[in-house]
Structures are given as C-alpha cells and as structure tokens.
Design an enzyme around this catalytic site. Sequence first.
Site, PDB file in Angstrom:
ATOM      1  N   TYR A 119       0.853  -1.205   0.000  1.00  0.00           N
ATOM      2  CA  TYR A 119       0.000   0.000   0.000  1.00  0.00           C
ATOM      3  C   TYR A 119       0.876   1.238   0.000  1.00  0.00           C
ATOM      4  CZ  TYR A 119      -3.327   3.571   1.385  1.00  0.00           C
ATOM      5  OH  TYR A 119      -4.092   4.700   1.413  1.00  0.00           O
ATOM      6  N   GLU A 207      -3.305   7.622  -4.313  1.00  0.00           N
ATOM      7  CA  GLU A 207      -3.247   6.327  -3.649  1.00  0.00           C
ATOM      8  C   GLU A 207      -2.965   5.213  -4.651  1.00  0.00           C
ATOM      9  OE1 GLU A 207      -6.873   4.215  -2.322  1.00  0.00           O
ATOM     10  OE2 GLU A 207      -6.064   4.386  -0.297  1.00  0.00           O
TER      11      GLU A 207
END
Length: 397
Positions: A119, A207
Amino acid sequence: MNIHEYQAKALLRSYGAPVSDGRPVMRAEEAKTAAGELDGPLWVVKAQIHAGGRGKGSFKEADAGEKGGVRLARSVEEAAEEAKKMLGRTLVTHQTGPAGKQVNRIYIEDGSEIETELYLALLVDRATSRVSFVCSTEGGMDIEEVADKTPEKILSFSVDPATGYQPYHGRRIAFSLGLKGQQVKQCVKLMDTLYRLFIEKDMEMLEINPLIVTDKGDLKCLDAKMGFDGNAIYRHDDIAALRDETEEDSKELAASKYDLNYIALDGEIGCMVNGAGLAMATMDIIKLKGAEPANFLDVGGGATKEKVTEAFKIITSDENVKGILVNIFGGIMRCDVIAEGVIAAVKEVGLQVPLVVRLEGTNVDQGKEIINNSGLDVIAADNLSDAAEKIVKAVKG
Ligand code: ADP
Ligand code: MG
C-alpha cells in the site's frame, strides 16, 4: 475533484511510472478491439467508477454475473464478454453506499503476475501541514481495516517542503516495505516521480493500492486513485478536462455552477445559511434538537436573489427534505434584501414543506416585517435555538 483509474494511470505513465498497458472502453462494441490490442495471456477487466473496493463489490443486476468489478480473463473474447456484462450495470462497493454507481466506462489492461501487494499513498497531512507518504506491507485489501485492527502496520513519512523529496525518503519507504536490491532503487525513483506529480498537479491525494512486486521482482502501480484540489483546478486545464460529471452528485454539480458551497447529506432538514461557520453551527444545533441536516449549504457573503432561488431549487429537489431552515446573518448584506430574496425564491420555486426563517443583523426588523407580511406560510424565528426548535417541531410534529 477525482478522476478515473485509467486517467490516473495515463498520468502516471506520462511521468514514467511503471503501469500496465491498457485501453479504456466506453461502448461494448469497442471491447473486443481494445482487448485485442493487448498482449495477453491474461487480461484484467476493471469497472471505472469514482469509488474503491471494486474488486470486492457486487452488481445489482443479475445479468452482470456473480463476480465483482475487477475480473480476470484468459482470452480476448472472454475479456470482451466481461466488459459487456459490466457496462451499464450498477456496482455496489463499501465506498459507493447502497445505491451503487452505474458503470459507464471499463478499463481493460494486461494482467500482472503478483508476488506481493503493498500500500502506498501521498496526502496532505493536516497534523504536520506537510505532504506525507503513507505506506504499508498490507496492500490490496481494505486499508481501513488495517488501520482499524493493526494500525502499527501503517507507516507515515512526511516531507519537509523546504527540502522537498530526497532519496532518503524513498530508501526509508523501501526498507519499511521490505524491498531489497534493485527494488530499493526502483522505489527511490518511483517515490520521486509520485511526489513530483503530486506537487505539480496540486493533488490532495494519490493512492496506489496495490503497489505490487511482480513475479520478476519489479515494482508496478496496479491501481491508482487521484484527488485534486478543487481550488487549484483553474491552473490545470489538462486535469479539468478529465472531469466526469456523471460521477458527481447532481445537486452538488448544480450548486458548483452557481458558486454555492453545497454538500448533500442524509438527513431531513434542508439548510440555507451564509458563511461556513454559521452553516456548521446550524447543522450542529439541528442535531442537538433531535433531527438531521439534509445538507451543508453556504450561500456566501453576497446572497443575491438568483443565488437564493437556485439554492432553494437544489434543496427542494432532494426528496428526503421534510423542512427547510433559512439562517442568515445580514452583515454586508441587509436583512430586508435577504428577506425579499427568500420570498421571491419561495414564490418562484413553490414550497411543499415547512419553512423557518431566522434573520439577524442589519435591518433585521424590516426583514422580519417583510417575511410576516408576505402572505406565505413562513415561520419566523427569533434566534438560532428557537429556529432549530421550530423546524424540528414542524417536521417531527
Ligand atoms: P479496487 O481497489 O477498486 O478493488 P484494484 O485495482 O485494486 O481495485 O483491484 C483489486 C485487486 O485485483 C488487486 O488488489 C489485485 O489483486 C487485482 N488486480 C487488479 N489489477 C490487476 C492486474 N492488472 N493484474 C492482476 N491483478 C490485478
Ligand atoms: Mg485498489
């Protein structure tokens, strides 16, 4: 302002970040040609909506098939088939809410062999007033769940704006993600690229979830979500051109055209207020009196009759609205002018629900007189508490 994954990936590609080759598809007839332009042997067909959690999402319509909004295909035909099933159907994910979002665009891309899912995000951290990298070894899944259950697995590295991004930021991120050898070098370069993109395009959020290590040991951005600062969009015509209005709340879209700061909420009391602080106080007091606001709406300092009318139209177009509270402080504007605007707006738009008006400030007595003499079924209020009580009582009985 948000953009689609395929648009975000095109931006990443133009800055030299590693992404898969892919083709956006707007119409079912284009799917086969698009898939045919990719190499295979694995294709990934991805619903393009402004919401995450597509992989784990599900469609409302049975003919969209059982699988979620991210599907693997082993042939051009299969990829085209999956794209056709998803186009026009409604995808529900944990980010769309129960109503879901209609899928009007599909992205078909080369499938990757995944070794690890990581992530990574860049955001403006309000606590440090800096841009921060946020990363975790727990990529791919719900980052919200990781934050909830194992917050120690999420690490954050802020960047001093005086120095900007430095290679040591990238090395720290690489080591915290457990990367080795060539991957560390790739990471340092990729973080540099992402930071540059973030700053140059005035982003609020970037993101990459998942950022993967492929079976060959290389880093790749497999998903991409970007949010841009609406106040800076005027500087970026290329980004403004990516806006997809069908993804936005129709009431919020109408409000933005009239320069009204409007956010749709779930409650039953429509609010029309001038000033963001007063608007928040109004929402708070509605809750305190036992009801829920249907919206946040700041009509701004110069609430003209046109603006007030438009605001009324937007509020009354929300079928959840069971009553309206107008709470205006006449500072620069005079209360009598505002009262005339409110009355004119009510006459033009019509009123099916109770309306409470609370005015305060310059010429407040004339304002109240205009409201009281209007012949319309408007309830006048003396102060904010009184106003909130009256509208909640009118709605809840
Ligand atoms: P969302 O976050 O909306 O669910 P993602 O793009 O992250 O959508 O896709 C969900 C999952 O699907 C990823 O975590 C990854 O495991 C898989 N996936 C996505 N794109 C590809 C791809 N090009 N090749 C292989 N697997 C993929
Ligand atoms: Mg994702």
